[in-house]
Design an enzyme around this catalytic site. Structure first.
Site, mmCIF file in Angstrom:
data_model
loop_
_atom_site.group_PDB
_atom_site.id
_atom_site.type_symbol
_atom_site.label_atom_id
_atom_site.label_comp_id
_atom_site.label_asym_id
_atom_site.label_seq_id
_atom_site.Cartn_x
_atom_site.Cartn_y
_atom_site.Cartn_z
ATOM 1 N N HIS A 1 1.689 4.378 -2.941
ATOM 2 C CA HIS A 1 1.669 5.833 -2.767
ATOM 3 C C HIS A 1 2.983 6.454 -3.238
ATOM 4 C CE1 HIS A 1 -2.111 6.382 -0.779
ATOM 5 N NE2 HIS A 1 -1.800 5.701 0.316
ATOM 6 N N ASP B 1 -7.423 7.789 2.639
ATOM 7 C CA ASP B 1 -7.012 8.302 1.328
ATOM 8 C C ASP B 1 -8.218 8.772 0.521
ATOM 9 O OD1 ASP B 1 -4.492 7.470 2.108
ATOM 10 O OD2 ASP B 1 -4.676 5.528 1.097
ATOM 11 N N HIS C 1 0.833 -1.207 0.000
ATOM 12 C CA HIS C 1 0.000 0.000 0.000
ATOM 13 C C HIS C 1 0.869 1.260 0.000
ATOM 14 C CE1 HIS C 1 -3.659 2.332 1.349
ATOM 15 N NE2 HIS C 1 -2.681 3.139 1.766
ATOM 16 N N GLU C 2 1.820 1.313 0.920
ATOM 17 C CA GLU C 2 2.663 2.511 1.021
ATOM 18 C C GLU C 2 3.591 2.638 -0.176
ATOM 19 O OE1 GLU C 2 1.863 4.622 3.069
ATOM 20 O OE2 GLU C 2 0.599 3.372 4.346
#
Length: 618
Positions: A431, A503, A427-428
């Site tokens: 980003h 988000d 997930h990170e």
């Protein structure tokens, strides 16, 4: 003329010194004459004390002590709570106040006017400023600047916190305010001038009735996984204004403050006594024989007040004649932060790498939004890290670790399952890859999968340079970055967790601002123009979402930005994988470590893609 004007304070001080020496000389001559008179008359130098009954003396002393205790408590309750500093006790000058160049110039002009007040009034017919209001966020240097002004002016500095005026005794607050201004006038007459400083004046100067004010809040620059909301907006486009009402009735306290701010030119105690005698004598004299009464001489005083909430002050305080000059202490820009960093590092032990111009410029860039106090605190935390590892000075690594703790908080390692840690890292990484490819003008600061506060992982990123407005393409890229985590989960796991919840809140807010306030959608109607609404914030989002056409445009914008992110990450899966693996191995990447991993994994193709970003996000 300018040099002559700047000597007014010195001339007034010298005049006061001559007056006091004359009084002392006259008093000495009177005492000497009295002593010689008694000596020549054969009497003793001192009068003989009468004999007193010890019991009666004890009773008298007892009642005198009781009366003194009662009156003393009243006197103490009404004493001025200020602390007086002499110019030589203050070790700061205006040149030492860094990062406030625009304010410093205005301060110097105000000081010149203060020191030339007598000439300005008598020869030019002007009225010098009596009050200046310092407004700004905490830690921006308001108190520091006030002390520097007193030191530069060479006059006493009467410091007081507004809360020190407050008292549990009825009427004592007003007496303390009167005592403070009385002492200010007395000091100014004695020293040729004086500067008063009232810290947090809103504690005693709140509006006496409801007033409409605007409060501005700015979102943070963090995208988090774990349900927390993060906004990367630091420009006016991301500013939220909320209307609120400030109510209260300070009553007598504010009234007393208003009166004292207009009572600088008063008769002294001696002049009032002379006036009473002259008035009684004039009653017996004809009109053409009247004795002139004493006239008050203006005192050279400057009252400086500091507050974080100027909008909550009583309007009567801000009118000309009271606080007629307002100076805003904002957060320093990049040049100001660099100046502060050079100033602090000159006094703090550091390794040779922090003497490099490139590192100092980088530190000025990553501290966007920091106040001077926060910058100094950051460097102090870096020194603490250096002490822990046994070094003699801080290094760049110590500064980065200090930023991580200061901005994000202490890490709270938890036992993730293998699936959770892989999901969070992916997930990170999504980003970070989206930000690296779509917005190279932004700086990737912190990428971590260590639990901190309420976030399981986060990407913190900010602008490389100070930005005050944003284009449509930049805002669109920020929305795409927000979708990076959700898209990465879908690509690598075929499923979506609860992590992207924050988000989506961020992306929705930015989309609402673009469509409802900035005219970047399919309409030029501003939803912020409706009565009672303010630019940005949840209220604007609800207005856009409650309108059928506005909601449709938001849906289309968000869907389009998500597709841009999906196409980008699909063609750069190797970058996501590389960053994910680095996170799984090291758990945290800071600053240049993120960029290094991506460049090593991306090769020439990724660099070219970044250079051609305009065609991607258009």
């Amino acid at each position: 003329m300018r040099g002559q004007m700047l000597d007014d304070v010195g001339r007034l001080r010298a005049r006061g010194q001559r007056r006091r020496l004359t009084r002392l000389l006259v008093l000495g001559l009177v005492v000497a004459a009295w002593c010689w008179g008694r000596y020549l008359g054969g009497a003793g130098m001192l009068p003989t004390l009468p004999s007193v009954d010890p019991f009666l003396l004890t009773v008298v002393i007892f009642f005198v002590l009781m009366l003194g205790t009662t009156l003393g408590s009243l006197v103490i309750a009404g004493r001025s709570p200020h602390v007086l500093y002499r110019p030589e006790q203050i070790d700061v000058r205006i040149d030492d106040v860094k990062g406030l160049a625009p304010v410093a110039e205005d301060v110097r002009r105000s000081l010149e006017l203060f020191r030339s007040a007598l000439t300005f009034r008598t020869k030019m017919g002007g009225t010098a400023r009596r009050g200046i209001l310092f407004e700004g966020s905490p830690g921006t240097g308001k108190t520091h600047m006030a002390k520097a002004m007193a030191a530069e002016a060479g006059v006493p500095f009467l410091f007081v916190s507004a809360t020190a005026f407050q008292s549990m005794y009825y009427g004592a607050t007003g007496r303390k305010i009167r005592s403070y201004f009385k002492e200010l006038r007395r000091t100014a007459r004695r020293e040729g001038g004086a500067i008063a400083f009232i810290e947090e004046i809103d504690a005693i100067g709140m509006a006496r009735s409801g007033v409409s004010t605007a409060m501005t809040t700015t979102a943070s620059s963090t995208l988090e996984c774990g349900g927390l909301t993060g906004l990367a907006m630091t420009s006016p486009a991301a500013t939220t204004q909320v209307n609120r009402m400030v109510s209260g009735d300070p009553g007598a306290t504010v009234n007393e403050l208003l009166v004292q701010m207009q009572s600088f030119d008063e008769l002294t105690t001696t002049q009032r006594a002379i006036s009473r005698v002259v008035d009684k004598v004039n009653l017996m004299l004809p009109e053409n024989r009247q004795i002139p009464r004493p006239r008050p001489e203006p005192v050279n005083v400057l009252v400086i007040a500091a507050t974080n909430r100027a909008d909550a002050l009583d309007p009567a305080l801000l009118r000309p004649g009271r606080f007629d000059r307002k100076m805003t202490f904002g957060l320093p820009d990049k040049a100001g932060r660099r100046e502060l960093i050079d100033h602090f590092l000159a006094r703090k032990s550091h390794e040779s790498e922090l003497a490099d111009e490139e590192y100092r410029d980088a530190l000025a860039g990553v501290t966007q939004g920091y106040s001077p106090v926060q910058i100094e605190h950051l460097l102090d935390e870096a020194l603490v890290n250096a002490v822990r590892r046994g070094a003699a000075g801080m290094s760049w690594s110590d500064v980065e670790q200090a930023r991580l703790v200061t901005e994000v908080g202490l890490g709270q390692p938890v036992g993730y399952t293998d699936h959770e840690i892989a999901l969070i890292a992916t997930h990170e990484a999504g980003h970070a890859v989206a930000a690296w490819l779509l917005a190279p003008q932004r700086r990737l600061e912190i990428l971590t999968i260590v639990k901190r506060a309420g976030s399981l992982g986060l990407l913190a990123h900010g602008d490389r340079d100070d930005v005050y407005t944003r284009s449509k393409s930049e805002l669109g890229a920020l929305i795409s970055i927000a979708f990076g985590g959700q898209v990465a989960e879908e690509l690598f796991f075929g499923d979506v967790s609860t992590g992207p919840g924050g988000d989506l809140v961020y992306a929705t807010t930015v989309a609402a601002q673009m469509i409802g306030a900035a005219g970047m959608g399919g309409t030029l109607i501003s939803f912020a123009a409706a009565p009672g609404n303010a630019l940005g914030g949840g209220d604007l989002v609800s207005r856009v979402m409650s309108d059928g056409e506005g909601r449709r445009m938001m849906e289309e914008l968000l869907a389009a930005r998500k597709e841009v992110t999906r196409a980008l990450l699909e063609s750069n899966r190797h970058l996501v994988e590389a960053l994910r693996d680095a996170l799984l191995e090291r758990h945290e990447l800071i600053g240049g470590e993120i960029d290094r991993v991506l460049r090593e994994a991306g090769g020439r193709y990724a660099v070219d893609l970044r250079d051609g970003r305009n065609s991607i996000i258009a």
